[in-house]
Design a protein around this motif. Structure first.
Motif, PDB file in Angstrom:
ATOM      1  N   GLY A 247       0.800  -1.219   0.000  1.00 17.64           N
ATOM      2  CA  GLY A 247       0.000   0.000   0.000  1.00 17.64           C
ATOM      3  C   GLY A 247       0.835   1.272   0.000  1.00 17.64           C
ATOM      4  O   GLY A 247       0.363   2.325  -0.407  1.00 17.64           O
ATOM      5  N   HIS A 248       2.105   1.170   0.439  1.00 19.10           N
ATOM      6  CA  HIS A 248       2.977   2.353   0.454  1.00 19.10           C
ATOM      7  C   HIS A 248       3.339   2.807  -0.949  1.00 19.10           C
ATOM      8  O   HIS A 248       3.778   3.939  -1.131  1.00 19.10           O
ATOM      9  CB  HIS A 248       4.264   2.066   1.229  1.00 19.10           C
ATOM     10  CG  HIS A 248       4.044   1.624   2.650  1.00 19.10           C
ATOM     11  ND1 HIS A 248       5.040   1.133   3.437  1.00 19.10           N
ATOM     12  CD2 HIS A 248       2.927   1.614   3.415  1.00 19.10           C
ATOM     13  CE1 HIS A 248       4.560   0.829   4.635  1.00 19.10           C
ATOM     14  NE2 HIS A 248       3.276   1.101   4.640  1.00 19.10           N
ATOM     15  N   VAL A 249       3.223   1.916  -1.922  1.00 23.55           N
ATOM     16  CA  VAL A 249       3.648   2.242  -3.292  1.00 23.55           C
ATOM     17  C   VAL A 249       2.572   1.897  -4.323  1.00 23.55           C
ATOM     18  O   VAL A 249       2.881   1.739  -5.509  1.00 23.55           O
ATOM     19  CB  VAL A 249       4.969   1.522  -3.659  1.00 23.55           C
ATOM     20  CG1 VAL A 249       6.149   2.166  -2.943  1.00 23.55           C
ATOM     21  CG2 VAL A 249       4.897   0.037  -3.332  1.00 23.55           C
ATOM     22  N   ALA A 250       1.342   1.760  -3.874  1.00 24.98           N
ATOM     23  CA  ALA A 250       0.235   1.507  -4.812  1.00 24.98           C
ATOM     24  C   ALA A 250      -0.716   2.691  -4.782  1.00 24.98           C
ATOM     25  O   ALA A 250      -0.860   3.359  -3.750  1.00 24.98           O
ATOM     26  CB  ALA A 250      -0.503   0.232  -4.421  1.00 24.98           C
TER      27      ALA A 250
ATOM     28  N   HIS B 107       0.975   7.900  -7.556  1.00 23.09           N
ATOM     29  CA  HIS B 107       0.717   6.484  -7.851  1.00 23.09           C
ATOM     30  C   HIS B 107       1.594   5.563  -7.018  1.00 23.09           C
ATOM     31  O   HIS B 107       1.281   4.375  -6.890  1.00 23.09           O
ATOM     32  CB  HIS B 107       0.965   6.189  -9.333  1.00 23.09           C
ATOM     33  CG  HIS B 107       0.131   7.017 -10.264  1.00 23.09           C
ATOM     34  ND1 HIS B 107       0.333   7.038 -11.619  1.00 23.09           N
ATOM     35  CD2 HIS B 107      -0.906   7.847 -10.041  1.00 23.09           C
ATOM     36  CE1 HIS B 107      -0.543   7.858 -12.189  1.00 23.09           C
ATOM     37  NE2 HIS B 107      -1.298   8.356 -11.244  1.00 23.09           N
ATOM     38  N   VAL B 108       2.689   6.075  -6.520  1.00 20.54           N
ATOM     39  CA  VAL B 108       3.640   5.232  -5.788  1.00 20.54           C
ATOM     40  C   VAL B 108       4.024   5.830  -4.437  1.00 20.54           C
ATOM     41  O   VAL B 108       5.064   5.491  -3.874  1.00 20.54           O
ATOM     42  CB  VAL B 108       4.923   4.970  -6.614  1.00 20.54           C
ATOM     43  CG1 VAL B 108       4.629   3.992  -7.739  1.00 20.54           C
ATOM     44  CG2 VAL B 108       5.496   6.265  -7.175  1.00 20.54           C
ATOM     45  N   ALA B 109       3.196   6.747  -3.930  1.00 19.00           N
ATOM     46  CA  ALA B 109       3.463   7.325  -2.610  1.00 19.00           C
ATOM     47  C   ALA B 109       2.329   6.926  -1.678  1.00 19.00           C
ATOM     48  O   ALA B 109       1.196   6.738  -2.107  1.00 19.00           O
ATOM     49  CB  ALA B 109       3.574   8.836  -2.690  1.00 19.00           C
ATOM     50  N   GLU B 110       2.648   6.799  -0.374  1.00 13.63           N
ATOM     51  CA  GLU B 110       1.618   6.379   0.560  1.00 13.63           C
ATOM     52  C   GLU B 110       0.558   7.463   0.728  1.00 13.63           C
ATOM     53  O   GLU B 110      -0.631   7.180   0.832  1.00 13.63           O
ATOM     54  CB  GLU B 110       2.257   6.052   1.916  1.00 13.63           C
ATOM     55  CG  GLU B 110       1.275   5.402   2.868  1.00 13.63           C
ATOM     56  CD  GLU B 110       1.949   4.985   4.162  1.00 13.63           C
ATOM     57  OE1 GLU B 110       3.122   5.307   4.367  1.00 13.63           O
ATOM     58  OE2 GLU B 110       1.276   4.324   4.963  1.00 13.63           O
TER      59      GLU B 110
ATOM     60  N   ARG C  50       8.688   5.744   3.987  1.00 13.51           N
ATOM     61  CA  ARG C  50       7.403   6.069   3.375  1.00 13.51           C
ATOM     62  C   ARG C  50       7.447   7.514   2.861  1.00 13.51           C
ATOM     63  O   ARG C  50       8.252   8.314   3.326  1.00 13.51           O
ATOM     64  CB  ARG C  50       6.292   5.896   4.413  1.00 13.51           C
ATOM     65  CG  ARG C  50       6.130   4.431   4.847  1.00 13.51           C
ATOM     66  CD  ARG C  50       5.783   4.295   6.317  1.00 13.51           C
ATOM     67  NE  ARG C  50       4.502   4.892   6.599  1.00 13.51           N
ATOM     68  CZ  ARG C  50       4.131   5.346   7.801  1.00 13.51           C
ATOM     69  NH1 ARG C  50       4.953   5.269   8.836  1.00 13.51           N
ATOM     70  NH2 ARG C  50       2.944   5.872   7.967  1.00 13.51           N
TER      71      ARG C  50
END
Lengths: 356, 356
Positions: A46-49, B47-50, B33
């Motif tokens: 979830g940190h990178v989605a 798209h790729v950050a929490e 994070r």
């Protein structure tokens, strides 16, 4: 859906652990977005989605909303409940497909499938009851190992039988679950082949890596593996045979025992595999991007190996070594963003690169 | 905050474009994070950050909440409003620090700083008004180029002056903004050095890459750059001098003109740099992880180069070539998850790897 996902398309990933995390990062490199579905709160992926759904596997509304929001569905682990797959499959393509899951979710089906292809496995017998176990022990001999047919991983659901008198206790350990008996294999070491197959049927294999386990958990994978030239070719050919027979789309891990009498298939995993993490350090396209390419209908990438690599898992408090590892030259660090470093928990891995 | 960020700590990134996106991915590899702050909706880094905050640069409440949620703040572009920085800096460490931003946000300050270090730049004069412009043209000669002191990038805010009669028109193009006049430099090619400095003052430089621009936008960076051995050392030493003088923490891009009389500093960028994207393909630790290591107080990583690389930007409809590029061996694809492929828009890049 179109056979080839375009930039901006969304890949649904069942399971949000470290494999889902690294799949999501790989997808981002190809301009694809990810939606992770996991029953647990705050999954590492979830940190990178872009999107995370936190819901149980039997939440039909959540599963439908998830399927609606994605273009294709893949997974990071093979023990997804059947009813979940039935529903999702009716809504969106699931890759790799059901046949691979059916085979890999059940040790008996898996062994029957592999031997049906003419591949060697450990000797095995179906053990529906005590009488069958006694008969199997008489045929296969001891030592042998009793395993549940389903849901076994990392050494759980297994009981060694060193002599026939231990049969009853071993069967009790299965807790009533269906089981098979496997004979021991006299192997020198274990290797695995990370293989990929695209939607058009093309197959690509990474070089085999040599695995060392401790307490039933993978510790290291070393490239190159110790293999005779003929065995290297055997390993790649048998992996291709498995993928073709399953009309497989995606990356698969194929674990092999190396014996004086040739290669014996231990098990297959229809997903990216811990023993393929070294590809992040030695190849243009790693196993995670390769899997995303396959399930997205892209051509497979170049998996040729350009360096020797030792992948080492950071298990439990191994993660305390990170400050020291961060100072080492040619060590690539991959941490999974997990909280507490419990014993046996995979917290990350490092790839040590040995340049020629 | 502790000097070294622990896994699970949060890095705040100002700006959510492709640089923020690749920084976020790099942070994930180290178990960190990311929280991205960007005024625009749906930033590529999201798209790729929490966590993503979508708010303007002057939204004090949003900036305070952002700062509260992170352990350290960095940025992907240098033209952050001064008031924004004043506020953030009072709440959490901002790395690289204000001195680097002050220098790089203003071409006059930058040139004064560089020449003050004994480094060569293009000849330049402050141009507060028309009389100063005429005097500067008399001293520097033509052709010359008039540039706004602030907020210029990718060829915007610039006017060429081929003969003194064009001075008035060029000044009009500045729209009243403060400007400087720069003389032309007779250079054979441009190179850039991607340099990093950690919190303890250690400095590491990647090999210089050779840049080709078209229409004011970087097209390719080629490794190795054409440089005499002495020039290679000069480039690295002058980059180190700049970073040390600024007490810099993070990655910086230093653009240099190669001339028969030595290296001339074109400009510096206090951030990861487009001309450093090749490091994703040729090094154990790329510029994005190097920057994260620096701002997180980690030791710097190994930036040694192990392959020749040509980085090519995919600008506008270059992105239509992706299906073909996906089939090429030794091409690593990086797409940014942006929507429409407008002319001049950076949609992605590829690294072509040439193995020795």
């Amino acid at each position: 859906m179109s056979e080839t996902l375009q930039p901006g398309a969304v890949i649904g990933i069942l399971g949000g652990g470290q494999l889902g995390r690294m799949l999501s990062v790989a997808a981002s490199r190809l301009g694809l977005r990810c939606h992770v579905y996991d029953p647990g709160a705050n999954p590492p992926a979830g940190h990178v989605a872009e999107t995370v759904t936190t819901a149980p596997w039997d939440d039909e509304a959540a599963l439908r909303a998830f399927a609606d929001s994605v273009d294709v569905i893949t997974y990071e682990f093979e023990n997804i409940p059947t009813a979940t797959l039935d529903l999702l499959e009716s809504l969106k393509p699931v890759r790799p497909g059901r046949r691979a899951l059916a085979v890999s979710q059940d040790r008996l089906t898996e062994k029957d499938f592999l031997t049906g292809l003419g591949l060697k496995t450990a000797p095995y017998r179906d053990v529906p009851d005590r009488a069958a176990l006694d008969a199997a022990l008489a045929e296969i001999g001891t030592p042998a190992i009793l395993k549940t047919r389903r849901l076994g991983y990392d050494g759980k659901g297994q009981a060694r039988i060193m002599e026939p008198a231990q049969a009853g206790a071993a069967l009790d350990e299965m807790g009533g679950a269906e089981a098979i008996l496997e004979g021991f294999v006299d192997f020198t070491h274990e290797v695995s082949v990370i293989a990929a197959r695209g939607v058009t049927g093309e197959v690509a294999c990474y070089d085999p890596g040599e695995n060392v386990h401790r307490d039933g958990i993978l510790r290291t994978t070393t490239l190159p593996a110790r293999l005779a030239p003929g065995q290297h070719m055997d390993a790649v050919l048998l992996a291709g045979k498995i993928l073709n027979a399953l009309d497989y789309v995606g990356v698969m891990g194929v674990e092999l025992f190396v014996t004086p009498r040739g290669l014996i298939v231990n098990e297959i995993a229809p997903r990216v595999h811990n023993s393929g993490h070294w590809t992040q350090a030695g190849c243009t396209v790693d196993q995670f991007e390769q899997h995303i390419r396959a399930v997205a209908g892209w051509p497979l990438g170049n998996g040729q190996r350009y360096a020797d690599v030792v992948m080492e898992n950071l298990i439990g408090d191994d993660v305390d070594r990170v400050p020291e590892l961060a100072r080492a030259a040619d060590v690539q660090i991959h941490l999974y963003g997990k909280g507490a470093a419990r014993p046996g928990r995979k917290m990350g891995h490092v790839n040590r690169i040995v340049r020629g």
